[in-house]
Design an enzyme around this catalytic site. Structure first.
Site, PDB file in Angstrom:
ATOM      1  N   PRO A  51       0.927  -1.101   0.148  1.00 40.92           N
ATOM      2  CA  PRO A  51       0.000   0.026   0.040  1.00 40.92           C
ATOM      3  C   PRO A  51       0.764   1.275   0.030  1.00 40.92           C
ATOM      4  O   PRO A  51       1.564   1.547   0.909  1.00 40.92           O
ATOM      5  CB  PRO A  51      -0.742  -0.104   1.392  1.00 40.92           C
ATOM      6  CG  PRO A  51      -0.393  -1.406   1.922  1.00 40.92           C
ATOM      7  CD  PRO A  51       0.956  -1.768   1.257  1.00 40.92           C
ATOM      8  N   ASP A  96       6.003   2.248   2.218  1.00 36.63           N
ATOM      9  CA  ASP A  96       5.068   0.990   2.501  1.00 36.63           C
ATOM     10  C   ASP A  96       4.173   1.420   3.839  1.00 36.63           C
ATOM     11  O   ASP A  96       4.726   1.356   4.859  1.00 36.63           O
ATOM     12  CB  ASP A  96       5.777  -0.438   2.617  1.00 36.63           C
ATOM     13  CG  ASP A  96       4.953  -1.532   2.743  1.00 36.63           C
ATOM     14  OD1 ASP A  96       3.935  -1.159   3.059  1.00 36.63           O
ATOM     15  OD2 ASP A  96       5.308  -2.555   2.770  1.00 36.63           O
ATOM     16  N   HIS A  97       2.941   1.662   3.552  1.00 31.39           N
ATOM     17  CA  HIS A  97       2.282   2.054   4.738  1.00 31.39           C
ATOM     18  C   HIS A  97       1.826   1.224   5.699  1.00 31.39           C
ATOM     19  O   HIS A  97       1.390   1.490   6.833  1.00 31.39           O
ATOM     20  CB  HIS A  97       0.917   2.994   4.011  1.00 31.39           C
ATOM     21  CG  HIS A  97       0.123   3.825   4.959  1.00 31.39           C
ATOM     22  ND1 HIS A  97       0.862   4.027   6.029  1.00 31.39           N
ATOM     23  CD2 HIS A  97      -0.690   4.865   4.757  1.00 31.39           C
ATOM     24  CE1 HIS A  97       0.207   5.105   6.943  1.00 31.39           C
ATOM     25  NE2 HIS A  97      -0.754   5.529   5.884  1.00 31.39           N
ATOM     26  N   ARG A  98       2.115  -0.195   5.386  1.00 32.81           N
ATOM     27  CA  ARG A  98       2.074  -1.257   6.304  1.00 32.81           C
ATOM     28  C   ARG A  98       3.112  -1.257   7.397  1.00 32.81           C
ATOM     29  O   ARG A  98       2.983  -1.610   8.519  1.00 32.81           O
ATOM     30  CB  ARG A  98       2.161  -2.571   5.622  1.00 32.81           C
ATOM     31  CG  ARG A  98       1.135  -3.097   4.759  1.00 32.81           C
ATOM     32  CD  ARG A  98       1.381  -4.146   4.194  1.00 32.81           C
ATOM     33  NE  ARG A  98       2.419  -4.269   3.367  1.00 32.81           N
ATOM     34  CZ  ARG A  98       3.076  -5.199   2.887  1.00 32.81           C
ATOM     35  NH1 ARG A  98       2.661  -6.379   2.582  1.00 32.81           N
ATOM     36  NH2 ARG A  98       4.407  -5.083   2.244  1.00 32.81           N
ATOM     37  N   VAL A 124       5.250   1.950   7.812  1.00 34.32           N
ATOM     38  CA  VAL A 124       5.743   3.316   7.903  1.00 34.32           C
ATOM     39  C   VAL A 124       4.530   4.061   7.926  1.00 34.32           C
ATOM     40  O   VAL A 124       3.560   4.181   7.162  1.00 34.32           O
ATOM     41  CB  VAL A 124       6.663   3.904   6.921  1.00 34.32           C
ATOM     42  CG1 VAL A 124       6.992   5.279   7.148  1.00 34.32           C
ATOM     43  CG2 VAL A 124       7.942   3.088   6.797  1.00 34.32           C
TER      44      VAL A 124
END
Ligand code: CAO
Length: 415
Positions: free
Chosen positions: A211, A387-389, A391
């Site tokens: 994501p 990577d929004h998972r 950070v």
């Protein structure tokens, strides 16, 4: 004197490899580290050396054969010694492995002893199961003695992956319909090269798994550019060109040190985060054959001059297709600079399992308000994808703020 069946060693995740050259023939006497075969893909070639001295009793593959880790290669007759054949003296110490060669797995011919592959212990049956299930044993935690990976470990790994994967329906990506473009005009259809196929697979894997969020900012590098101008005679004397890029590497390494979430990877088991204690940074290179990403190691420990020389050397190797597999592995983060080409900005795709990538666009002079007037400043457009998972926006904002502060005043790099 025993027969030793040699198999293809760990290939560091490289796939789609074939035998390019067989360097020995039946009856040849080889010494340790003599090349047995060369394998490769469109990406790179790799010499596989003999792990011991011996006489070639049989050759188990031919040029063009597809190979993978564990493929039988050659049977050597010998006593398993590492010294030269037909010599009584032993070498005082074995030479260090060649950087472009890989250590070989050995088992007594006809024996099914478990093989040790780098740090992975697993028997042949477990390796076969892993191959059949498409599992990379490097990702599986071993529960046996000395962390030996057992068949059950592979099954548990697959079970966890399935349980932690998104539901099938969520993966229902509609296929792009096949269109006969020739109905609209003349077309020229070319096959993809191996490198292009690898890029397609990597991009799709990253895009579908990660994501992405991208943040943008301009770094004021007026002072850095003025400083760079003062270094022209040093550049000539050293024969090294100093673009803004090595400074970016140095500043990113410092920001990664201060923000460990960016120097991490989500573990493949979906249960853990791996924080890396080293600072290796990849550099996207626009090579004629396609995008390649060589890796600069231990950027935190190198001077800007060293990084400048290394970026130039690796970029040239990428353009000449001379990069070795090891030179494209192990990055914690990537920098993709289009600054010499142009553009206001772009959204770089995270090179997963890394969690961040910095896009660099073309420097422009902009009017910046200093509180009392507009002054011309050299502004470098940066885009940070993550990577929004792994950070969140706050982490990224702080990382970016520090990076811009370092680039705005590079004296801070020595603090
Ligand atoms: N803004 C303005 N000028 C810039 C700049 C920037 N951000 N970055 C570099 N330049 C200048 C350099 O100073 C140099 O100027 P001079 O020739 O006047 O000294 C010139 O552009 C050429 O730089 P370079 O390309 O030789 O060196 P580099 O260190 O900036 O970059 C490399 C090296 C390998 C990153 C680059 O050649 C390259 O391949 N870039 C493309 C990367 C890419 O394809 N990324 C993929 C994006 S999509 O995933």
């Amino acid at each position: 004197m025993a027969s030793h069946q040699l198999t293809v060693p760990s290939l560091g995740g490289m796939t789609d490899l074939a035998v390019l050259h067989i360097a020995v023939k039946l009856g040849d006497v080889v010494n340790k580290d003599d090349t047995l075969i060369a394998i490769g893909s469109d990406l790179a070639t790799l010499d596989i050396p003999a792990p011991m001295a011996g006489t070639v009793r049989s050759i188990l593959l031919k040029v063009g054969d597809k190979v993978e880790q564990g493929s039988p290669m050659v049977v050597l007759d010998g006593d398993g010694s590492i010294g030269p054949v037909a010599t009584e003296e032993k070498k005082p110490a074995s030479p260090p492995p060649k950087p472009d060669s890989a250590p070989v797995q050995v088992s007594q011919a006809g024996e099914s002893a478990p093989a040790k592959d780098d740090d992975i212990y697993a028997g042949p049956a477990t390796r076969k199961l892993a191959r059949e299930m498409g599992v990379d044993l490097a990702n599986v935690a071993g529960s046996g003695p000395k962390n030996r990976v057992q068949k059950d470990d592979v099954k548990t790994f697959v079970k966890n992956r399935i349980e932690n994967s998104p539901p099938r329906a969520a993966l229902g990506i509609p296929a792009v319909p096949e269109i006969d473009f020739a109905q609209f005009g003349t077309v020229d259809i070319q096959p993809l090269t191996g490198l292009q196929k690898a890029i397609v697979a990597n991009m799709q894997r990253a895009w579908l798994n990660v994501p992405h969020v991208t943040q943008w900012d301009d770094a004021d590098i007026t002072d850095l550019e003025n400083f760079r101008d003062t270094l022209k005679s040093d550049m000539d004397r050293r024969g090294v060109k100093l673009s803004p890029l090595p400074f970016l590497f140095k500043a990113v390494a410092a920001a990664l040190q201060a923000h460990p979430k960016f120097n991490a990877s989500l573990h493949a088991d979906g249960q853990r985060v791996v924080y890396k204690q080293y600072f290796h940074i990849g550099m996207a290179v626009d090579a004629p054959a396609g995008l390649m990403v060589p890796v600069l190691r231990d950027v935190d420990k190198k001077s800007v001059w060293e990084l400048a020389a290394e970026t130039a050397e690796l970029a040239q190797k990428a353009k000449d297709r001379k990069l070795k597999p090891a030179e494209m592995q192990g990055a914690c983060f990537t920098i993709s600079s289009l600054g010499n080409i142009g553009g206001l900005g772009f959204t770089p795709i995270v090179n997963t399992p890394e969690v961040g990538i910095l896009g660099v666009s073309k420097l422009t002079v902009k009017p910046v308000w200093n509180g009392s007037e507009f002054t011309p400043r050299k502004m470098l457009p940066l885009s940070l994808s993550y990577d929004h998972r792994a950070v969140n926006g706050g982490d990224a904002g702080r990382f970016f703020a520090m990076l811009n502060q370092l680039l705005g005043d590079i004296r801070r790099l020595v603090l």
